[in-house]
Motif scaffolding. Structure first.
Motif, PDB file in Angstrom:
ATOM      1  N   TRP A 128       0.795  -1.285   0.036  1.00 44.89           N
ATOM      2  CA  TRP A 128       0.012   0.260   0.014  1.00 44.89           C
ATOM      3  C   TRP A 128       0.875   1.252  -0.168  1.00 44.89           C
ATOM      4  CZ3 TRP A 128      -5.301   0.709   2.722  1.00 44.89           C
ATOM      5  CH2 TRP A 128      -6.192  -0.417   2.418  1.00 44.89           C
ATOM      6  N   LEU A 129       0.354   2.365  -0.476  1.00 48.04           N
ATOM      7  CA  LEU A 129       1.178   3.568  -0.497  1.00 48.04           C
ATOM      8  C   LEU A 129       0.634   4.361   0.950  1.00 48.04           C
ATOM      9  CD1 LEU A 129       0.348   4.863  -4.118  1.00 48.04           C
ATOM     10  CD2 LEU A 129       2.106   3.175  -3.285  1.00 48.04           C
ATOM     11  N   SER A 130      -0.061   3.890   1.532  1.00 49.86           N
ATOM     12  CA  SER A 130      -0.143   4.367   3.174  1.00 49.86           C
ATOM     13  C   SER A 130       0.346   3.213   4.025  1.00 49.86           C
ATOM     14  CB  SER A 130      -1.720   4.674   3.352  1.00 49.86           C
ATOM     15  OG  SER A 130      -2.517   3.598   2.834  1.00 49.86           O
ATOM     16  N   ARG A 131       0.188   3.619   5.304  1.00 49.31           N
ATOM     17  CA  ARG A 131       0.641   2.660   6.543  1.00 49.31           C
ATOM     18  C   ARG A 131      -0.706   2.175   7.172  1.00 49.31           C
ATOM     19  NH1 ARG A 131       5.975   2.807   7.380  1.00 49.31           N
ATOM     20  NH2 ARG A 131       7.234   4.494   6.348  1.00 49.31           N
ATOM     21  N   ALA A 133      -1.578   2.326  10.033  1.00 51.87           N
ATOM     22  CA  ALA A 133      -1.890   3.172  11.254  1.00 51.87           C
ATOM     23  C   ALA A 133      -2.819   4.340  10.585  1.00 51.87           C
ATOM     24  CB  ALA A 133      -0.791   3.717  12.023  1.00 51.87           C
ATOM     25  N   ARG A 134      -2.510   4.821   9.332  1.00 54.07           N
ATOM     26  CA  ARG A 134      -3.265   5.799   8.984  1.00 54.07           C
ATOM     27  C   ARG A 134      -3.761   5.344   7.309  1.00 54.07           C
ATOM     28  NH1 ARG A 134      -1.523  11.558   9.372  1.00 54.07           N
ATOM     29  NH2 ARG A 134      -3.720  11.960   9.341  1.00 54.07           N
ATOM     30  N   PRO A 135      -4.629   4.437   7.143  1.00 52.33           N
ATOM     31  CA  PRO A 135      -4.605   3.852   5.705  1.00 52.33           C
ATOM     32  C   PRO A 135      -5.353   4.894   4.649  1.00 52.33           C
ATOM     33  CG  PRO A 135      -6.270   3.152   7.208  1.00 52.33           C
ATOM     34  CD  PRO A 135      -5.403   3.890   8.072  1.00 52.33           C
ATOM     35  N   ASP A 136      -5.888   5.953   5.268  1.00 50.06           N
ATOM     36  CA  ASP A 136      -6.425   7.006   4.147  1.00 50.06           C
ATOM     37  C   ASP A 136      -5.415   8.206   3.800  1.00 50.06           C
ATOM     38  OD1 ASP A 136      -9.151   5.937   4.178  1.00 50.06           O
ATOM     39  OD2 ASP A 136      -9.128   6.648   6.339  1.00 50.06           O
ATOM     40  N   HIS A 137      -4.332   8.208   4.529  1.00 52.69           N
ATOM     41  CA  HIS A 137      -3.224   8.954   4.159  1.00 52.69           C
ATOM     42  C   HIS A 137      -1.953   8.543   3.646  1.00 52.69           C
ATOM     43  CE1 HIS A 137      -6.308  11.193   6.897  1.00 52.69           C
ATOM     44  NE2 HIS A 137      -5.751  12.215   6.131  1.00 52.69           N
ATOM     45  N   PRO A 138      -1.740   8.562   2.428  1.00 53.82           N
ATOM     46  CA  PRO A 138      -0.592   8.059   1.819  1.00 53.82           C
ATOM     47  C   PRO A 138       0.720   8.633   2.262  1.00 53.82           C
ATOM     48  CG  PRO A 138      -1.728   9.244   0.191  1.00 53.82           C
ATOM     49  CD  PRO A 138      -2.676   9.106   1.460  1.00 53.82           C
ATOM     50  N   ASP A 139       1.853   8.091   2.186  1.00 54.11           N
ATOM     51  CA  ASP A 139       3.038   8.722   2.515  1.00 54.11           C
ATOM     52  C   ASP A 139       3.912   8.375   1.458  1.00 54.11           C
ATOM     53  OD1 ASP A 139       3.781   5.999   3.326  1.00 54.11           O
ATOM     54  OD2 ASP A 139       4.660   6.477   5.188  1.00 54.11           O
ATOM     55  N   ARG A 140       3.307   8.069   0.253  1.00 52.11           N
ATOM     56  CA  ARG A 140       3.896   7.733  -0.830  1.00 52.11           C
ATOM     57  C   ARG A 140       3.256   8.308  -1.871  1.00 52.11           C
ATOM     58  NH1 ARG A 140       7.483   7.065   2.360  1.00 52.11           N
ATOM     59  NH2 ARG A 140       9.099   5.870   2.492  1.00 52.11           N
ATOM     60  N   LEU A 141       3.734   9.153  -3.001  1.00 52.66           N
ATOM     61  CA  LEU A 141       3.194   9.223  -4.232  1.00 52.66           C
ATOM     62  C   LEU A 141       3.705   8.586  -5.503  1.00 52.66           C
ATOM     63  CD1 LEU A 141       2.096  12.646  -5.398  1.00 52.66           C
ATOM     64  CD2 LEU A 141       3.216  11.230  -6.856  1.00 52.66           C
ATOM     65  N   VAL A 142       3.108   7.816  -6.381  1.00 46.38           N
ATOM     66  CA  VAL A 142       3.813   7.051  -7.320  1.00 46.38           C
ATOM     67  C   VAL A 142       3.387   7.615  -8.786  1.00 46.38           C
ATOM     68  CG1 VAL A 142       4.110   4.832  -8.315  1.00 46.38           C
ATOM     69  CG2 VAL A 142       4.152   5.169  -5.948  1.00 46.38           C
ATOM     70  N   PHE A 143       4.281   7.835  -9.643  1.00 42.01           N
ATOM     71  CA  PHE A 143       4.106   7.905 -11.033  1.00 42.01           C
ATOM     72  C   PHE A 143       4.760   6.771 -11.708  1.00 42.01           C
ATOM     73  CE2 PHE A 143       4.687  12.181  -9.557  1.00 42.01           C
ATOM     74  CZ  PHE A 143       3.677  13.137 -10.044  1.00 42.01           C
ATOM     75  N   ASP A 144       3.734   6.069 -12.547  1.00 40.56           N
ATOM     76  CA  ASP A 144       4.222   4.886 -13.176  1.00 40.56           C
ATOM     77  C   ASP A 144       4.467   4.995 -14.645  1.00 40.56           C
ATOM     78  OD1 ASP A 144       4.465   2.037 -14.132  1.00 40.56           O
ATOM     79  OD2 ASP A 144       2.382   1.561 -13.576  1.00 40.56           O
ATOM     80  N   GLY A 191       2.295  12.077   4.828  1.00 34.63           N
ATOM     81  CA  GLY A 191       1.421  11.451   5.449  1.00 34.63           C
ATOM     82  C   GLY A 191       0.153  12.238   5.861  1.00 34.63           C
ATOM     83  N   LYS A 192       0.017  13.657   5.627  1.00 32.89           N
ATOM     84  CA  LYS A 192      -0.800  14.478   6.023  1.00 32.89           C
ATOM     85  C   LYS A 192      -2.026  14.740   5.299  1.00 32.89           C
ATOM     86  CE  LYS A 192       2.160  16.922   9.535  1.00 32.89           C
ATOM     87  NZ  LYS A 192       2.736  17.932   9.952  1.00 32.89           N
ATOM     88  N   SER A 193      -1.921  14.381   3.959  1.00 34.85           N
ATOM     89  CA  SER A 193      -2.887  14.729   2.784  1.00 34.85           C
ATOM     90  C   SER A 193      -3.508  13.338   2.884  1.00 34.85           C
ATOM     91  CB  SER A 193      -2.053  15.223   1.806  1.00 34.85           C
ATOM     92  OG  SER A 193      -1.662  16.426   1.815  1.00 34.85           O
ATOM     93  N   ASP A 194      -4.684  13.405   2.302  1.00 36.97           N
ATOM     94  CA  ASP A 194      -5.721  12.316   1.986  1.00 36.97           C
ATOM     95  C   ASP A 194      -5.267  11.714   0.674  1.00 36.97           C
ATOM     96  OD1 ASP A 194      -7.332  13.838   0.309  1.00 36.97           O
ATOM     97  OD2 ASP A 194      -8.789  13.851   2.005  1.00 36.97           O
ATOM     98  N   PHE A 195      -6.046  10.519   0.166  1.00 38.88           N
ATOM     99  CA  PHE A 195      -5.703  10.130  -1.064  1.00 38.88           C
ATOM    100  C   PHE A 195      -6.134  11.109  -2.253  1.00 38.88           C
ATOM    101  CE2 PHE A 195      -4.526   5.969   0.634  1.00 38.88           C
ATOM    102  CZ  PHE A 195      -3.623   5.740  -0.269  1.00 38.88           C
ATOM    103  N   ASP A 196      -7.314  11.632  -2.098  1.00 42.05           N
ATOM    104  CA  ASP A 196      -8.025  12.471  -2.935  1.00 42.05           C
ATOM    105  C   ASP A 196      -7.030  13.550  -3.451  1.00 42.05           C
ATOM    106  OD1 ASP A 196     -10.098  11.048  -3.430  1.00 42.05           O
ATOM    107  OD2 ASP A 196     -11.475  12.230  -2.172  1.00 42.05           O
TER     108      ASP A 196
END
Length: 314
Positions: A128-131, A133-144, A191-196
């Motif tokens: 996952w791109l989030s952990r 503990a905070r599944p709605d807040h990613p701490d990774r952004l990925v460009f494929d 990790g402070k921003s949500d997925f949207d």
């Protein structure tokens, strides 16, 4: 247990291997999982044992989707999300919400868990791109970035251009071959921003880059609209989506590995998505020793300042 990657084959049906304070049982170590390459479960477990120090920190705390092939390539293949009840109680679980209920993912926090999952014929680890503990807040952004054709130069050039834009925005980024077709450009976040918010930012950054290079890059989701242009894919930046984990094997002929690289390695004309494989574990270990991501700060960045800079470019 042999851990030399491609060394002598095991003769017995079951072996044990030490991993920290635990002993992990390896079943059918002689089972061939990559038939075209003659690579066995012993080779797979041995590989993960040797890269664990580099790989476990990239998995720790994150829900995983496990790509399992119990009979190897050519046999049944499935993506496992829910953790079976028979898994040892020392395997960490993370219960997260899904539409209509919950799902309990395995989390790999240590070497023993990594080897246990390898024994389950998990060839590829998708994180996952989030952990947890905070599944709605990613701490990774990925460009494929996947090539639009057979020429990998398009991927290398797009990665250089994307890293240049991210530099403008004040966002340090790291690079990784996917072991499949292309490259991932990964931005560590706080990790402070949500997925949207993260996905919206990624879409706009991709749009800016495509506008700068309209003949080579595109954000068109439909393939027929892309022509020969490289698609800047940001679709992984959503809740419950995953990306292949650094140092993970891929379930493909040749046993390629997803390998972190430095930005200077983009200049190597021989670089491809499958430059490293299980058939040459020494080369993978040499790459781990270079610590290709060491130049990027351990703490992820906020998107707040980058958002203002991106808006100024529109």
């Amino acid at each position: 247990m042999n851990d030399t990657g491609t060394g002598a084959r095991a003769d017995t049906r079951t072996e044990t291997v030490r991993a920290g304070r635990r002993t992990v049982e390896i079943h059918r170590p002689e089972k061939v999982l990559f038939p075209d390459d003659g690579l066995t479960k012993a080779d797979v477990v041995g590989y993960y044992r040797r890269v664990a120090a580099s790989m476990v920190p990239q998995l720790r705390g994150r829900p995983l989707m496990l790509e399992r092939l119990p009979e190897g390539l050519g046999g049944p293949q499935f993506m496992q999300k829910d953790t079976p009840a028979h898994y040892p109680d020392w395997i960490r679980r993370a219960e997260v919400t899904k539409e209509g209920g919950t799902v309990t993912h395995a989390v790999c926090d240590d070497k023993a868990t990594l080897l246990f999952l390898a024994d389950q014929a998990c060839l590829t680890f998708h994180r996952w791109l989030s952990r947890a503990a905070r599944p709605d807040h990613p701490d990774r952004l990925v460009f494929d970035l996947d090539p639009p054709g057979p020429d990998f130069e398009a991927v290398r050039e797009a990665a250089r251009q994307l890293c240049g834009l991210l530099d403008e925005l004040g966002l340090p980024a790291v690079l990784m071959t996917t072991g499949s077709k292309g490259l991932h450009v990964i931005v560590p976040l706080d990790g402070k921003s949500d997925f949207d918010t993260v996905r919206g930012f990624a879409q706009e950054a991709a749009a800016v880059l495509a506008e700068r290079h309209p003949d080579r890059l595109t954000t068109a989701v439909r393939k027929k609209s892309r022509g020969n242009r490289l698609y800047l894919d940001v679709q992984r930046n959503a809740y419950a989506q995953t990306a292949v984990a650094p140092w993970s094997l891929r379930a493909k002929p040749g046993a390629p590995v997803a390998v972190p690289i430095s930005r200077t390695q983009l200049d190597d004309p021989q670089l491809t998505a499958r430059s490293w494989t299980l058939k040459d574990v020494a080369a993978v270990l040499e790459q781990t020793g270079t610590r290709p991501w060491s130049g990027v700060p351990a703490r992820g960045r906020s998107l707040r300042t980058a958002r203002r800079r991106l808006d100024a470019l529109r």
